[in-house]
Design a protein around this motif. Structure first.
Motif, PDB file in Angstrom:
ATOM      1  N   ASP A  70       0.595  -1.613  -0.062  1.00 30.09           N
ATOM      2  CA  ASP A  70      -0.277   0.407   0.495  1.00 30.09           C
ATOM      3  C   ASP A  70       0.957   1.091   0.278  1.00 30.09           C
ATOM      4  O   ASP A  70       0.168   2.159  -1.146  1.00 30.09           O
ATOM      5  CB  ASP A  70      -0.980   0.246   1.081  1.00 30.09           C
ATOM      6  N   MET A  71       1.703   1.815   0.787  1.00 27.71           N
ATOM      7  CA  MET A  71       3.245   2.636   0.611  1.00 27.71           C
ATOM      8  C   MET A  71       3.471   2.384  -0.458  1.00 27.71           C
ATOM      9  O   MET A  71       3.794   3.691  -0.883  1.00 27.71           O
ATOM     10  CB  MET A  71       4.301   2.345   2.177  1.00 27.71           C
ATOM     11  N   LEU A  72       4.060   1.934  -1.460  1.00 22.25           N
ATOM     12  CA  LEU A  72       4.690   1.752  -2.466  1.00 22.25           C
ATOM     13  C   LEU A  72       3.724   2.414  -3.548  1.00 22.25           C
ATOM     14  O   LEU A  72       4.351   3.093  -4.347  1.00 22.25           O
ATOM     15  CB  LEU A  72       5.174   0.328  -2.608  1.00 22.25           C
ATOM     16  N   GLU A  73       2.236   2.547  -3.358  1.00 19.43           N
ATOM     17  CA  GLU A  73       1.850   3.019  -4.602  1.00 19.43           C
ATOM     18  C   GLU A  73       2.160   4.161  -4.570  1.00 19.43           C
ATOM     19  O   GLU A  73       1.472   5.263  -5.491  1.00 19.43           O
ATOM     20  CB  GLU A  73       0.438   2.731  -4.331  1.00 19.43           C
ATOM     21  N   PHE A  74       2.695   4.803  -2.906  1.00 19.65           N
ATOM     22  CA  PHE A  74       3.124   6.006  -3.049  1.00 19.65           C
ATOM     23  C   PHE A  74       4.518   6.558  -4.109  1.00 19.65           C
ATOM     24  O   PHE A  74       4.563   7.765  -4.283  1.00 19.65           O
ATOM     25  CB  PHE A  74       3.045   7.002  -1.615  1.00 19.65           C
ATOM     26  N   ALA A  75       5.060   5.449  -3.917  1.00 21.13           N
ATOM     27  CA  ALA A  75       6.845   6.154  -4.471  1.00 21.13           C
ATOM     28  C   ALA A  75       6.541   5.781  -6.384  1.00 21.13           C
ATOM     29  O   ALA A  75       5.485   5.246  -6.246  1.00 21.13           O
ATOM     30  CB  ALA A  75       7.243   4.992  -4.374  1.00 21.13           C
ATOM     31  N   ASP A  76       7.462   6.289  -6.290  1.00 18.76           N
ATOM     32  CA  ASP A  76       7.603   7.158  -7.794  1.00 18.76           C
ATOM     33  C   ASP A  76       8.734   5.815  -8.285  1.00 18.76           C
ATOM     34  O   ASP A  76       9.192   4.995  -7.673  1.00 18.76           O
ATOM     35  CB  ASP A  76       8.175   7.646  -8.116  1.00 18.76           C
ATOM     36  N   ALA A  77       7.889   5.185  -9.539  1.00 19.75           N
ATOM     37  CA  ALA A  77       8.746   4.236  -9.998  1.00 19.75           C
ATOM     38  C   ALA A  77       8.882   3.126  -9.682  1.00 19.75           C
ATOM     39  O   ALA A  77       9.892   2.419  -9.755  1.00 19.75           O
ATOM     40  CB  ALA A  77      10.454   4.575 -10.913  1.00 19.75           C
ATOM     41  N   VAL A  78       7.616   2.446  -9.523  1.00 20.86           N
ATOM     42  CA  VAL A  78       7.712   1.212  -9.055  1.00 20.86           C
ATOM     43  C   VAL A  78       8.138   0.199  -9.560  1.00 20.86           C
ATOM     44  O   VAL A  78       7.156   0.327 -11.048  1.00 20.86           O
ATOM     45  CB  VAL A  78       6.785   1.254  -7.959  1.00 20.86           C
ATOM     46  N   ARG A  79       8.878  -1.028  -9.636  1.00 21.08           N
ATOM     47  CA  ARG A  79       8.855  -2.345 -10.335  1.00 21.08           C
ATOM     48  C   ARG A  79       8.288  -3.488  -8.926  1.00 21.08           C
ATOM     49  O   ARG A  79       8.322  -3.485  -7.939  1.00 21.08           O
ATOM     50  CB  ARG A  79      10.451  -1.966 -10.400  1.00 21.08           C
ATOM     51  N   ASP A  80       8.627  -4.699  -9.758  1.00 23.39           N
ATOM     52  CA  ASP A  80       8.348  -5.915  -9.470  1.00 23.39           C
ATOM     53  C   ASP A  80       9.590  -5.703  -8.399  1.00 23.39           C
ATOM     54  O   ASP A  80       9.041  -6.952  -7.038  1.00 23.39           O
ATOM     55  CB  ASP A  80       8.534  -7.043  -9.578  1.00 23.39           C
ATOM     56  N   ASN A  81      10.689  -5.435  -8.259  1.00 19.43           N
ATOM     57  CA  ASN A  81      11.546  -5.814  -7.138  1.00 19.43           C
ATOM     58  C   ASN A  81      11.568  -4.475  -5.467  1.00 19.43           C
ATOM     59  O   ASN A  81      12.758  -4.805  -5.399  1.00 19.43           O
ATOM     60  CB  ASN A  81      13.019  -6.502  -7.572  1.00 19.43           C
ATOM     61  N   SER A  82      10.469  -3.698  -6.756  1.00 18.60           N
ATOM     62  CA  SER A  82      10.473  -2.595  -5.201  1.00 18.60           C
ATOM     63  C   SER A  82      10.279  -3.368  -4.160  1.00 18.60           C
ATOM     64  O   SER A  82       9.197  -3.778  -3.317  1.00 18.60           O
ATOM     65  CB  SER A  82       8.933  -1.401  -5.491  1.00 18.60           C
TER      66      SER A  82
END
Length: 104
Positions: A70-82
């Motif tokens: 859920d928090m990663l949704e707020f990050a830029d350029a998220v990838r499968d390995n984020s």
């Protein structure tokens, strides 16, 4: 101590001795790694400690739980390995881990 390498978006590499039992974000902040801002202090309430886990380490590091995703949704350029580095606990099994920092 566990050796961890942080690679910036510009290719600059920083190798640190991480303390087992702490999370990766805490170790990065103690070593003044540029790009790990950690505004929430490790509460998984922001995405300012976002990293990409090197593919060869992904299985050992594990996948993000629901709150982290859920928090990663707020990050830029998220990838499968984020991952959020505040959610990765340092253990001696991670000795040699390489993570990459996003450009922003």
């Amino acid at each position: 101590m566990t050796q961890i390498t942080f690679v910036a978006a510009n290719g600059e590499s920083h190798q640190i001795e991480a303390t087992d039992g702490l999370n990766l974000m805490e170790c990065a902040r103690r070593a003044n790694i540029p790009g790990i801002i950690a505004e929430c202090g490790g509460a998984c309430a922001c995405a300012t400690c976002h990293v990409y886990v090197d593919d060869e380490w992904a299985a050992l590091v594990g996948i993000a739980n629901a709150m982290e995703r859920d928090m990663l949704e707020f990050a830029d350029a998220v990838r499968d390995n984020s991952r959020l580095s505040c959610q990765i606990k340092v253990t001696d099994q991670l000795d040699g881990l390489t993570v990459y920092l996003p450009a922003s």
